[in-house]
Scaffold this motif. Structure first.
Motif, PDB file in Angstrom:
ATOM      1  N   THR A 147       0.970  -1.142  -0.206  1.00  0.00           N
ATOM      2  CA  THR A 147      -0.121  -0.012   0.132  1.00  0.00           C
ATOM      3  C   THR A 147       0.959   1.337  -0.063  1.00  0.00           C
ATOM      4  N   VAL A 180      -4.615  -4.188  -2.678  1.00  0.00           N
ATOM      5  CA  VAL A 180      -5.260  -3.911  -3.907  1.00  0.00           C
ATOM      6  C   VAL A 180      -6.607  -2.985  -3.487  1.00  0.00           C
ATOM      7  N   PHE A 181      -7.292  -3.270  -2.635  1.00  0.00           N
ATOM      8  CA  PHE A 181      -8.489  -2.854  -2.380  1.00  0.00           C
ATOM      9  C   PHE A 181      -8.297  -1.475  -1.642  1.00  0.00           C
ATOM     10  N   ASN A 183      -5.482   0.328  -1.731  1.00  0.00           N
ATOM     11  CA  ASN A 183      -5.027   1.521  -2.645  1.00  0.00           C
ATOM     12  C   ASN A 183      -6.090   2.137  -3.844  1.00  0.00           C
ATOM     13  N   ALA A 184      -7.110   1.001  -4.489  1.00  0.00           N
ATOM     14  CA  ALA A 184      -7.966   1.377  -4.958  1.00  0.00           C
ATOM     15  C   ALA A 184      -8.841   2.370  -4.516  1.00  0.00           C
ATOM     16  N   THR A 185      -9.223   2.162  -3.288  1.00  0.00           N
ATOM     17  CA  THR A 185     -10.234   3.375  -2.417  1.00  0.00           C
ATOM     18  C   THR A 185      -9.722   4.335  -2.343  1.00  0.00           C
ATOM     19  N   HIS A 187      -6.980   5.900  -3.679  1.00  0.00           N
ATOM     20  CA  HIS A 187      -6.391   6.629  -5.177  1.00  0.00           C
ATOM     21  C   HIS A 187      -7.472   6.687  -6.134  1.00  0.00           C
ATOM     22  N   TYR A 189      -9.095   4.424  -8.017  1.00  0.00           N
ATOM     23  CA  TYR A 189      -9.105   3.445  -9.380  1.00  0.00           C
ATOM     24  C   TYR A 189      -9.861   2.154  -9.418  1.00  0.00           C
ATOM     25  N   ASP A 190     -10.091   1.316 -10.288  1.00  0.00           N
ATOM     26  CA  ASP A 190     -10.821  -0.050 -10.305  1.00  0.00           C
ATOM     27  C   ASP A 190     -10.084  -0.875  -9.803  1.00  0.00           C
ATOM     28  N   ALA A 191     -10.327  -1.697  -8.870  1.00  0.00           N
ATOM     29  CA  ALA A 191      -9.545  -2.822  -8.207  1.00  0.00           C
ATOM     30  C   ALA A 191      -9.500  -4.166  -9.215  1.00  0.00           C
ATOM     31  N   GLU A 193      -9.992  -3.704 -12.925  1.00  0.00           N
ATOM     32  CA  GLU A 193      -9.077  -3.245 -13.631  1.00  0.00           C
ATOM     33  C   GLU A 193      -7.786  -3.288 -13.495  1.00  0.00           C
ATOM     34  N   PHE A 194      -7.234  -3.036 -12.047  1.00  0.00           N
ATOM     35  CA  PHE A 194      -5.678  -3.337 -11.690  1.00  0.00           C
ATOM     36  C   PHE A 194      -5.189  -4.903 -11.858  1.00  0.00           C
TER      37      PHE A 194
END
Length: 279
Positions: A147, A180-181, A183-185, A187, A189-191, A193-194
């Motif tokens: 993270t 992943v969750f 960072n997506a939350t 920043h 972005y879509d988890a 898609e990542f």
């Protein structure tokens, strides 16, 4: 370059990150825990015949490091690599892992997993170091996504950086779905898609954990149950990771009074990942 066939690694199943605070509960429930992940630094240079061997006799073990600091400028610490190789041999570990970050600067520990400047040059340097780890230790080496709270413009996106490192290194991925969750939350972005943008065929192990909100930021504290969004990610990713061999539930603090809460999560994870991981 030495490269391993990740798909031929043994299936270890679903287990816990070993923490001394729950040692007694782990031992009392060993039949419900497939494997343990041990913190590398806690067992370097420990006496033979002690707690490490007791754990090894009950569980499959995989070392997970914090202080390799693969992103620090300069060569890796040969003494650390020697100790890691001995630890892997002592527990007959099928692989070992550490973080895609740096934890040391100027010869000193900075006490945190610090994100890297995502340049092509640094990715290639880290890939060379990962190859060195695999050559010295003699097993596959996995790198874990971390993270980060601040993100700066860079040559490569996080997914591009991860992909370049592991593909050029010929190493594996430890995919932390909670990271992943988080960072997506944080920043935006879509988890999904990542995870679709990284080489899922190199994922050998996954982490699950829970955290909490603080001042509008989601923190990966390993102190709470796995959130629903991470379970949904596991459902999505499990069938897309052909080399997946292990899932580890991490809990570092605020341990539940009822250990069944943790073993219930292990059962839920087993139901998600199926026979490929659980044998």
């Amino acid at each position: 370059m030495r490269e391993f066939d990740l798909g031929r690694l043994p299936a270890l199943g679903v287990g816990l990150g070993y923490r001394r605070e729950i040692d007694a509960a782990i031992m009392a429930n060993h039949e419900r825990i497939d494997c343990l992940e041990i913190i590398t630094e806690n067992f370097l240079d420990t006496p033979v015949g002690g707690p490490l061997e007791q754990l090894r006799d009950q569980f499959a073990l995989v070392p997970h490091g914090i202080e390799l600091s693969i992103g620090t400028e300069g060569p890796l610490d040969d003494g650390y690599l020697d100790g890691l190789a001995l630890l892997v041999a002592r527990v007959d570990a099928p692989w070992c892992s550490d973080h895609l970050s740096f934890t040391r600067a100027g010869g000193l520990s900075i006490g945190q997993l610090t994100p890297l400047m995502r340049t092509r040059e640094l990715a290639d340097d880290i890939a060379g170091k990962a190859r060195r780890v695999q050559e010295r230790v003699g097993t596959p080496f996995l790198l874990e996504n971390i993270t980060y709270h601040l993100d700066f413009p860079a040559e490569l996106s996080e997914a591009e950086f991860i992909t370049r490192v592991v593909e050029r290194a010929g190493c594996g991925l430890l995919l932390d779905l909670t990271n992943v969750f988080v960072n997506a939350t944080n920043h935006g972005y879509d988890a999904i898609e990542f995870v679709n943008s990284i080489p899922l065929e190199r994922v050998v192990q996954m982490h699950l954990a829970g955290g909490y909100w603080s001042g509008g930021t989601l923190l990966d504290s390993h102190s709470a149950p796995v959130p629903a969004e991470v379970w949904e990610l596991l459902d999505y990713v499990a069938g897309r990771t052909p080399a997946l061999r292990c899932v580890i539930l991490e809990r570092d603090q605020d341990f539940p009074d009822d250990f069944d809460e943790l073993t219930a999560d292990l059962r839920r994870a087993r139901a998600c990942v199926g026979s490929v991981v659980c044998g």
